[in-house]
Design a protein around this motif. Structure first.
Motif, PDB file in Angstrom:
ATOM      1  N   SER A  61      -8.957 -13.316 -19.877  1.00  0.00           N
ATOM      2  CA  SER A  61      -7.525 -13.256 -19.559  1.00  0.00           C
ATOM      3  C   SER A  61      -6.632 -13.473 -20.773  1.00  0.00           C
ATOM      4  N   SER A  62      -7.184 -13.959 -21.879  1.00  0.00           N
ATOM      5  CA  SER A  62      -6.412 -14.145 -23.111  1.00  0.00           C
ATOM      6  C   SER A  62      -7.177 -13.536 -24.284  1.00  0.00           C
ATOM      7  N   PRO A  63      -7.394 -12.220 -24.254  1.00  0.00           N
ATOM      8  CA  PRO A  63      -8.195 -11.590 -25.300  1.00  0.00           C
ATOM      9  C   PRO A  63      -7.495 -11.638 -26.653  1.00  0.00           C
ATOM     10  N   GLY A  64      -8.258 -11.925 -27.688  1.00  0.00           N
ATOM     11  CA  GLY A  64      -7.697 -11.946 -29.034  1.00  0.00           C
ATOM     12  C   GLY A  64      -7.354 -10.548 -29.516  1.00  0.00           C
ATOM     13  N   LEU A  65      -6.355 -10.443 -30.386  1.00  0.00           N
ATOM     14  CA  LEU A  65      -5.898  -9.137 -30.865  1.00  0.00           C
ATOM     15  C   LEU A  65      -6.431  -8.771 -32.248  1.00  0.00           C
ATOM     16  N   GLU A  66      -6.828  -9.770 -33.022  1.00  0.00           N
ATOM     17  CA  GLU A  66      -7.162  -9.503 -34.426  1.00  0.00           C
ATOM     18  C   GLU A  66      -8.335  -8.534 -34.562  1.00  0.00           C
ATOM     19  N   GLY A  67      -9.419  -8.798 -33.848  1.00  0.00           N
ATOM     20  CA  GLY A  67     -10.598  -7.951 -33.980  1.00  0.00           C
ATOM     21  C   GLY A  67     -10.344  -6.519 -33.559  1.00  0.00           C
ATOM     22  N   ILE A  68      -9.698  -6.324 -32.414  1.00  0.00           N
ATOM     23  CA  ILE A  68      -9.532  -4.968 -31.894  1.00  0.00           C
ATOM     24  C   ILE A  68      -8.436  -4.212 -32.640  1.00  0.00           C
ATOM     25  N   GLU A  69      -7.392  -4.900 -33.103  1.00  0.00           N
ATOM     26  CA  GLU A  69      -6.377  -4.205 -33.900  1.00  0.00           C
ATOM     27  C   GLU A  69      -6.938  -3.814 -35.265  1.00  0.00           C
ATOM     28  N   SER A  70      -7.781  -4.669 -35.828  1.00  0.00           N
ATOM     29  CA  SER A  70      -8.365  -4.370 -37.137  1.00  0.00           C
ATOM     30  C   SER A  70      -9.330  -3.190 -37.062  1.00  0.00           C
ATOM     31  N   SER A  71     -10.119  -3.147 -36.000  1.00  0.00           N
ATOM     32  CA  SER A  71     -11.125  -2.091 -35.911  1.00  0.00           C
ATOM     33  C   SER A  71     -10.544  -0.762 -35.456  1.00  0.00           C
ATOM     34  N   THR A  72      -9.537  -0.782 -34.587  1.00  0.00           N
ATOM     35  CA  THR A  72      -8.980   0.471 -34.059  1.00  0.00           C
ATOM     36  C   THR A  72      -7.725   0.935 -34.797  1.00  0.00           C
ATOM     37  N   LYS A  73      -7.091   0.036 -35.561  1.00  0.00           N
ATOM     38  CA  LYS A  73      -5.828   0.338 -36.271  1.00  0.00           C
ATOM     39  C   LYS A  73      -4.715   0.703 -35.285  1.00  0.00           C
ATOM     40  N   LEU A  74      -4.791   0.183 -34.079  1.00  0.00           N
ATOM     41  CA  LEU A  74      -3.781   0.465 -33.061  1.00  0.00           C
ATOM     42  C   LEU A  74      -2.886  -0.748 -32.844  1.00  0.00           C
ATOM     43  N   ASP A  75      -1.652  -0.478 -32.416  1.00  0.00           N
ATOM     44  CA  ASP A  75      -0.676  -1.539 -32.157  1.00  0.00           C
ATOM     45  C   ASP A  75      -0.855  -2.045 -30.727  1.00  0.00           C
ATOM     46  N   ILE A  76      -1.878  -2.862 -30.520  1.00  0.00           N
ATOM     47  CA  ILE A  76      -2.169  -3.370 -29.174  1.00  0.00           C
ATOM     48  C   ILE A  76      -1.075  -4.330 -28.720  1.00  0.00           C
ATOM     49  N   ALA A  77      -0.582  -5.159 -29.629  1.00  0.00           N
ATOM     50  CA  ALA A  77       0.499  -6.091 -29.283  1.00  0.00           C
ATOM     51  C   ALA A  77       1.714  -5.326 -28.778  1.00  0.00           C
ATOM     52  N   GLY A  78       2.029  -4.225 -29.445  1.00  0.00           N
ATOM     53  CA  GLY A  78       3.160  -3.405 -29.019  1.00  0.00           C
ATOM     54  C   GLY A  78       2.946  -2.794 -27.649  1.00  0.00           C
ATOM     55  N   ALA A  79       1.701  -2.391 -27.365  1.00  0.00           N
ATOM     56  CA  ALA A  79       1.397  -1.810 -26.056  1.00  0.00           C
ATOM     57  C   ALA A  79       1.584  -2.842 -24.947  1.00  0.00           C
ATOM     58  N   ILE A  80       1.242  -4.100 -25.230  1.00  0.00           N
ATOM     59  CA  ILE A  80       1.433  -5.170 -24.240  1.00  0.00           C
ATOM     60  C   ILE A  80       2.920  -5.376 -23.960  1.00  0.00           C
ATOM     61  N   ILE A  81       3.713  -5.435 -25.025  1.00  0.00           N
ATOM     62  CA  ILE A  81       5.162  -5.637 -24.868  1.00  0.00           C
ATOM     63  C   ILE A  81       5.795  -4.466 -24.132  1.00  0.00           C
ATOM     64  N   ASP A  82       5.378  -3.236 -24.468  1.00  0.00           N
ATOM     65  CA  ASP A  82       5.923  -2.060 -23.784  1.00  0.00           C
ATOM     66  C   ASP A  82       5.594  -2.088 -22.298  1.00  0.00           C
ATOM     67  N   TYR A  83       4.376  -2.496 -21.971  1.00  0.00           N
ATOM     68  CA  TYR A  83       3.981  -2.567 -20.561  1.00  0.00           C
ATOM     69  C   TYR A  83       4.818  -3.602 -19.825  1.00  0.00           C
ATOM     70  N   MET A  84       5.009  -4.750 -20.444  1.00  0.00           N
ATOM     71  CA  MET A  84       5.808  -5.792 -19.802  1.00  0.00           C
ATOM     72  C   MET A  84       7.248  -5.345 -19.600  1.00  0.00           C
ATOM     73  N   SER A  85       7.793  -4.618 -20.558  1.00  0.00           N
ATOM     74  CA  SER A  85       9.166  -4.119 -20.435  1.00  0.00           C
ATOM     75  C   SER A  85       9.304  -3.201 -19.228  1.00  0.00           C
ATOM     76  N   ALA A  86       8.253  -2.399 -18.971  1.00  0.00           N
ATOM     77  CA  ALA A  86       8.298  -1.446 -17.863  1.00  0.00           C
ATOM     78  C   ALA A  86       8.057  -2.110 -16.512  1.00  0.00           C
ATOM     79  N   GLN A  87       7.365  -3.274 -16.505  1.00  0.00           N
ATOM     80  CA  GLN A  87       6.958  -3.899 -15.255  1.00  0.00           C
ATOM     81  C   GLN A  87       7.734  -5.165 -14.909  1.00  0.00           C
ATOM     82  N   VAL A  88       8.667  -5.567 -15.746  1.00  0.00           N
ATOM     83  CA  VAL A  88       9.290  -6.880 -15.603  1.00  0.00           C
ATOM     84  C   VAL A  88      10.033  -7.062 -14.281  1.00  0.00           C
ATOM     85  N   ASP A  89      10.409  -5.966 -13.639  1.00  0.00           N
ATOM     86  CA  ASP A  89      11.124  -6.065 -12.366  1.00  0.00           C
ATOM     87  C   ASP A  89      10.190  -6.240 -11.173  1.00  0.00           C
ATOM     88  N   PHE A  90       8.875  -6.330 -11.444  1.00  0.00           N
ATOM     89  CA  PHE A  90       7.901  -6.422 -10.353  1.00  0.00           C
ATOM     90  C   PHE A  90       7.044  -7.678 -10.515  1.00  0.00           C
TER      91      PHE A  90
END
Length: 405
Positions: free
Chosen positions: A263-292
């Motif tokens: 439930s609290s997965p670390g971001l360092e390993g997966i962002e380093s290996s995939t070069k993707l903005d996982i933190a940004g994807a989490i924030i974007d998802y929360m922005s879209a779902q905050v009313d629910f």
């Protein structure tokens, strides 16, 4: 949006990246120490205080609850839920995932691949339990270990028995789990946000180490999951009640085997290996779902006198087979079908013209008295005999003999 990040480690990589991603999107994010909250309870007015001051309003909460503070941390998240604040992960989901036994129990109810697992307390049960999971070698796990701590590979039965007895003597609860030999020293971490896998990596142990966790020196590489692995990861997170999760899977001979849902997965390993903005994807998802915000369905629906929630099973030979929901007479009995489960398929808010099939499960809300009469008396489940797999040589001989006939 005003976002609260619950974390006792404001300087760790994951927390810093989440704050950075929020600020890049013009979102005000504040890291709040989970242990500095006070939970106030009064009639009709659940409230929170932070550092002895009434907490200001937040639109969303991203819990990063460490295993050592699970009880108090989930209580804080639960209070946010009672205050109708959106939480990326529910308190129930965090509790479910944190306890390895509980998570395996929940997953075992569904068609999700998991390593065969057993939980024993009596010394006499240890050897039979090891045999039931396939014999040695076996994996022994502490129920609440993290980052590979408390995970032991026992190469033979005697060693396994000694380890389990030693841990139990120190009041530790342990699981005995099948060793998936074909995935030794490697696993898949799928990062799930909402209803999709946004990134995945393969973790490979170094040297003689069988644990592939990054914190234990495991090496990582980005991977693209096939549909089976991606669907398994998403379903495991949803079953556990998590919107943001790291799902760890072994690559078994028969497909993905879910080991853990974090439930609290670390971001360092997966962002380093995939070069993707996982933190940004989490924030974007929360922005879209905050009313629910999370809604406890049973808590909300069962406060009506005489009404409740239950699951109805459509069995072989049932009068409901072949009928639509409308024709079944459920609506006339003031029973609403909220969700239809058919195998691994979930059909939310099914249409009234949906035809019912054998083995369908209907999650219903309605008059308890009406639904009680529709639940058949429980029948003792007949245990199906286990079919033993023939050795390859014997299977080959049998196949050749059939062709000769």
């Amino acid at each position: 949006m005003k976002l609260a990040i619950l974390s006792c480690a404001p300087r760790c990589y994951s927390t810093r990246r989440l704050v950075e991603a929020a600020e890049q999107r013009g979102i005000k994010a504040k890291v709040l120490n989970t242990l500095k909250f006070a939970i106030d309870l009064a009639e009709g007015e659940p409230d929170l205080y932070y550092r002895s001051k009434q907490l200001s309003d937040y639109d969303g909460v991203l819990p990063r609850i460490g295993s050592s503070i699970t009880y108090f941390g989930t209580a804080v998240v639960r209070q946010f839920e009672q205050m109708d604040v959106f939480c990326a992960n529910s308190s129930a989901g965090i509790s479910n995932s944190r306890d390895k036994l509980r998570s395996m129990q929940i997953l075992s109810r569904h068609q999700i691949g998991i390593p065969q697992t057993t939980f024993v307390r009596d010394r006499k049960d240890i050897l039979p339990a090891i045999e039931r999971v396939g014999g040695s070698p076996v994996i022994i796990k502490l129920l609440e270990g993290t980052q590979g701590v408390g995970v032991i590979l026992a190469e033979n039965v005697k060693v396994a028995e000694a380890i389990i007895e030693t841990l139990q003597s120190t009041k530790q609860n342990v699981l005995v789990q099948q060793f998936v030999a074909e995935s030794r020293g490697k696993d898949i971490r799928a990062f799930v946000i909402g209803d999709r896998v946004v990134a995945a990596m393969r973790r490979v142990a170094v040297g003689s180490e069988f644990r592939s966790n990054v914190h234990r020196g495991g090496q990582t590489e980005a991977v693209v999951l096939d549909e089976t692995y991606a669907e398994t990861a998403v379903r495991a997170a949803q079953i556990m009640g998590l919107r943001v999760a790291g799902v760890d899977m072994l690559e078994g001979a028969n497909g993905p085997q879910v080991m853990e849902v974090n439930s609290s997965p670390g971001l360092e390993g997966i962002e380093s290996s995939t070069k993707l903005d996982i933190a940004g994807a989490i924030i974007d998802y929360m922005s879209a779902q905050v009313d629910f915000p999370e809604v406890d369905v049973r808590q909300r629906l069962t406060v009506s006198r005489g009404y409740g929630v239950t699951e109805l099973h459509v069995r072989d030979g049932s009068d409901y087979v072949g009928k639509s929901i409308d024709e079944s007479g459920l609506p006339e009995l003031d029973i609403n079908v909220l969700t239809l489960y058919r195998g691994t398929t979930v059909i939310p808010n099914p249409r009234l013209k949906r035809t019912l099939e054998p083995h369908d499960r209907l999650l219903c809300f309605g008059k308890l008295e009406a639904m009680r009469g529709m639940v058949p008396e429980k029948v003792r489940k007949q245990r199906r005999p286990k079919i033993k797999r023939l050795p390859d040589s014997a299977a080959t001989i049998q196949a050749e003999s059939s062709r000769d006939d």
